[in-house]
Scaffold this motif. Sequence first.
Motif, PDB file in Angstrom:
ATOM      1  N   SER A 180       0.838  -1.131   0.020  1.00 44.81           N
ATOM      2  CA  SER A 180       0.105  -0.055   0.044  1.00 44.81           C
ATOM      3  C   SER A 180       0.954   1.172  -0.048  1.00 44.81           C
ATOM      4  CB  SER A 180      -1.142   0.046   1.159  1.00 44.81           C
ATOM      5  OG  SER A 180      -0.316  -0.150   2.255  1.00 44.81           O
ATOM      6  N   GLY A 181       0.482   2.209  -0.568  1.00 50.76           N
ATOM      7  CA  GLY A 181       1.180   3.517  -0.824  1.00 50.76           C
ATOM      8  C   GLY A 181       2.684   3.163  -1.188  1.00 50.76           C
ATOM      9  N   LEU A 182       2.740   2.542  -2.411  1.00 51.71           N
ATOM     10  CA  LEU A 182       3.981   2.527  -3.063  1.00 51.71           C
ATOM     11  C   LEU A 182       4.875   3.565  -3.206  1.00 51.71           C
ATOM     12  CD1 LEU A 182       5.713  -0.198  -4.025  1.00 51.71           C
ATOM     13  CD2 LEU A 182       4.823   0.418  -6.190  1.00 51.71           C
ATOM     14  N   ALA A 183       6.091   3.618  -2.533  1.00 56.23           N
ATOM     15  CA  ALA A 183       7.080   4.714  -2.675  1.00 56.23           C
ATOM     16  C   ALA A 183       8.165   4.096  -3.772  1.00 56.23           C
ATOM     17  CB  ALA A 183       7.727   4.837  -1.278  1.00 56.23           C
ATOM     18  N   LEU A 184       7.990   4.977  -4.853  1.00 58.31           N
ATOM     19  CA  LEU A 184       8.734   4.676  -6.227  1.00 58.31           C
ATOM     20  C   LEU A 184      10.203   4.871  -5.614  1.00 58.31           C
ATOM     21  CD1 LEU A 184       8.765   3.684  -8.832  1.00 58.31           C
ATOM     22  CD2 LEU A 184       8.626   6.020  -9.802  1.00 58.31           C
ATOM     23  N   MET A 185      10.704   6.018  -5.183  1.00 54.67           N
ATOM     24  CA  MET A 185      12.263   5.933  -4.820  1.00 54.67           C
ATOM     25  C   MET A 185      12.651   4.704  -3.968  1.00 54.67           C
ATOM     26  SD  MET A 185      12.908   8.365  -6.955  1.00 54.67           S
ATOM     27  CE  MET A 185      14.546   8.378  -6.273  1.00 54.67           C
ATOM     28  N   TRP A 186      11.893   4.567  -3.241  1.00 55.11           N
ATOM     29  CA  TRP A 186      12.516   3.558  -1.987  1.00 55.11           C
ATOM     30  C   TRP A 186      12.482   2.010  -2.791  1.00 55.11           C
ATOM     31  CZ3 TRP A 186      15.116   3.944   1.694  1.00 55.11           C
ATOM     32  CH2 TRP A 186      15.098   5.160   2.848  1.00 55.11           C
ATOM     33  N   LEU A 187      11.401   1.885  -3.623  1.00 58.27           N
ATOM     34  CA  LEU A 187      11.430   0.687  -4.603  1.00 58.27           C
ATOM     35  C   LEU A 187      12.396   0.668  -5.543  1.00 58.27           C
ATOM     36  CD1 LEU A 187       9.887  -1.714  -5.589  1.00 58.27           C
ATOM     37  CD2 LEU A 187       8.801  -0.311  -7.244  1.00 58.27           C
ATOM     38  N   VAL A 188      13.068   1.740  -6.023  1.00 60.29           N
ATOM     39  CA  VAL A 188      14.365   1.604  -7.008  1.00 60.29           C
ATOM     40  C   VAL A 188      15.659   1.372  -6.128  1.00 60.29           C
ATOM     41  CG1 VAL A 188      15.808   3.263  -8.118  1.00 60.29           C
ATOM     42  CG2 VAL A 188      13.270   3.482  -8.792  1.00 60.29           C
ATOM     43  N   ALA A 189      15.507   1.903  -4.923  1.00 60.08           N
ATOM     44  CA  ALA A 189      16.571   1.687  -4.039  1.00 60.08           C
ATOM     45  C   ALA A 189      16.697   0.252  -3.627  1.00 60.08           C
ATOM     46  CB  ALA A 189      16.241   2.665  -2.761  1.00 60.08           C
ATOM     47  N   THR A 190      15.381  -0.245  -3.335  1.00 65.30           N
ATOM     48  CA  THR A 190      15.294  -1.623  -3.226  1.00 65.30           C
ATOM     49  C   THR A 190      15.907  -2.612  -4.340  1.00 65.30           C
ATOM     50  OG1 THR A 190      13.397  -1.433  -1.887  1.00 65.30           O
ATOM     51  CG2 THR A 190      13.921  -3.964  -2.774  1.00 65.30           C
ATOM     52  N   VAL A 191      15.728  -2.228  -5.545  1.00 60.93           N
ATOM     53  CA  VAL A 191      16.077  -2.914  -6.800  1.00 60.93           C
ATOM     54  C   VAL A 191      17.780  -2.674  -6.934  1.00 60.93           C
ATOM     55  CG1 VAL A 191      15.999  -3.149  -9.428  1.00 60.93           C
ATOM     56  CG2 VAL A 191      13.962  -2.930  -8.085  1.00 60.93           C
ATOM     57  N   ALA A 225       9.547   1.213   1.025  1.00 61.61           N
ATOM     58  CA  ALA A 225       8.839   1.197  -0.156  1.00 61.61           C
ATOM     59  C   ALA A 225       7.312   0.961  -0.083  1.00 61.61           C
ATOM     60  CB  ALA A 225       9.521   0.262  -1.252  1.00 61.61           C
ATOM     61  N   GLY A 226       6.583   0.173   1.008  1.00 60.15           N
ATOM     62  CA  GLY A 226       5.362  -0.156   1.307  1.00 60.15           C
ATOM     63  C   GLY A 226       5.318  -1.741   0.844  1.00 60.15           C
ATOM     64  N   ILE A 227       6.435  -2.239   0.486  1.00 58.64           N
ATOM     65  CA  ILE A 227       6.357  -3.758   0.247  1.00 58.64           C
ATOM     66  C   ILE A 227       6.568  -4.521   1.514  1.00 58.64           C
ATOM     67  CG2 ILE A 227       6.955  -5.661  -1.207  1.00 58.64           C
ATOM     68  CD1 ILE A 227       7.723  -3.574  -3.200  1.00 58.64           C
ATOM     69  N   HIS A 228       5.567  -5.433   1.866  1.00 58.37           N
ATOM     70  CA  HIS A 228       5.912  -6.219   2.960  1.00 58.37           C
ATOM     71  C   HIS A 228       7.437  -6.836   3.013  1.00 58.37           C
ATOM     72  CE1 HIS A 228       5.598  -9.120   6.336  1.00 58.37           C
ATOM     73  NE2 HIS A 228       4.491  -8.190   6.640  1.00 58.37           N
ATOM     74  N   ALA A 229       7.974  -6.424   4.086  1.00 59.16           N
ATOM     75  CA  ALA A 229       9.573  -6.440   4.192  1.00 59.16           C
ATOM     76  C   ALA A 229      10.142  -7.916   4.426  1.00 59.16           C
ATOM     77  CB  ALA A 229       9.986  -5.565   5.415  1.00 59.16           C
ATOM     78  N   THR A 230       9.233  -8.968   4.453  1.00 55.28           N
ATOM     79  CA  THR A 230       9.502 -10.121   4.597  1.00 55.28           C
ATOM     80  C   THR A 230       9.843 -10.522   3.035  1.00 55.28           C
ATOM     81  OG1 THR A 230       7.216 -11.018   4.479  1.00 55.28           O
ATOM     82  CG2 THR A 230       8.455 -10.871   6.737  1.00 55.28           C
ATOM     83  N   VAL A 231       9.347 -10.259   2.079  1.00 60.74           N
ATOM     84  CA  VAL A 231       9.638 -10.424   0.761  1.00 60.74           C
ATOM     85  C   VAL A 231      11.162 -10.158   0.374  1.00 60.74           C
ATOM     86  CG1 VAL A 231       9.270  -9.730  -1.697  1.00 60.74           C
ATOM     87  CG2 VAL A 231       7.272  -9.648  -0.104  1.00 60.74           C
TER      88      VAL A 231
END
Length: 405
Positions: A180-191, A225-231
């Motif tokens: 929920s509420g996906l944060a794009l910059m944090w998603l990029v950082a995750t990748v 990023a808003g993704i469940h961190a266990t992933v």
Amino acid sequence: MSQPAWSTSLARFLRTETVGGSLLLLAAALALIWVNSPLGDSYTALRDFQIGPESLHLHLSLGTWAKDGLLAVFFFVAGLELKRELVVGELADRKKALLPVIAACGGVVLPAVIAATVGWGAPGMDRGWAIPVATDIAFALGVLALTGSRIPTSARVFLLSLAVVDDLIGIALIAVLFTSGLALMWLVATVVLAAAYWVAQQRRITTAWLYVPLALLTWYAMHQAGIHATVAGVVLGLLTRVRTDPGEDYAPSERLEHRIQPWSAGFCVPVFALFASGVPLGAEMIGNVFTDPVGLAIVLGLLIGKTVGIFSSAWLAIRVGIATRPTGLMWGDLFALAVLGAIGFTVSLLIAELSLGGVDGGAAAEIAKAAVLVTSLIASILGSALLLRRGRAHRKQNEPTKGVD
């Protein structure tokens, strides 16, 4: 510096599946006794006690830390095992891999359909239908090790492959349903961080001084990023190298699993179970499990959906010739293993908390978790009885005929 002998012996002890399953069960039993005792308020206070830096948005309750943090370690170990099975294990051979994959899919679809149908219209069941989709790896393998020692070893490979596949589906559902509420910059950082981990693996870097910060940062970025961190755990597990280089005794996946699995089985999963299983189980709650739409949906989804879904899809795949029955296993063995597939503990409790935690002040989540616990207990007892019976049948089959040299 070598580890002391007692430490090595303890780690070896914790790696056994019976110990992991037993500790998980003991932690769940302790939580149930504690929360239903006169000291129940102290359990709730401990579970809800918040700790962590507020500036990093990590001021979380101990229960949340167990769910989001410690369980990521469990998923990392599961990811390592899955990667090894996909590349060099049973799942590397498509023909051998097909049966548990088909069985796992049947054991995901039918429980979801049953849960969605029975729980239709109940608050939270728009996502709560996913609660009964996953088989608990540690619990199911622990029961198999305790009561199924006399059936062929191919039973373990089948159950492990099935549980890993449907847990992977469960993890994917967590990523999709609870983002929920996906944060794009944090998603990029995750990748970027995950890619750095993969590059380090490919360059054969082995120092923990690089991998531990990378893993923690990947977990944090995914959390933000808003993704469940266990992933993050399963992602890094799947990015770990599993093939050995010339002159290398063990691949990184084997070394990491060897070191981390005792912590996962002996600490992370039991602590999660301790904080997740504390459900008041009075007569009213037990009644709700079998009468409330949410509880009934989970009971039927796990016990009927998993058993019938796993066994019928495996039976159909073998009958039409697209898969073969594991060596030495009979139909009765497969049915017993399908019943063990109804043990939905770790991932089911996690999804219950995620999907129903905010419904009716958490009451729906309590009913759901009670339903998971009760059904997993029933499946464990039924599966154990069937395995013991199948063990006697295999023993008789292997006994030499009297009067024949």
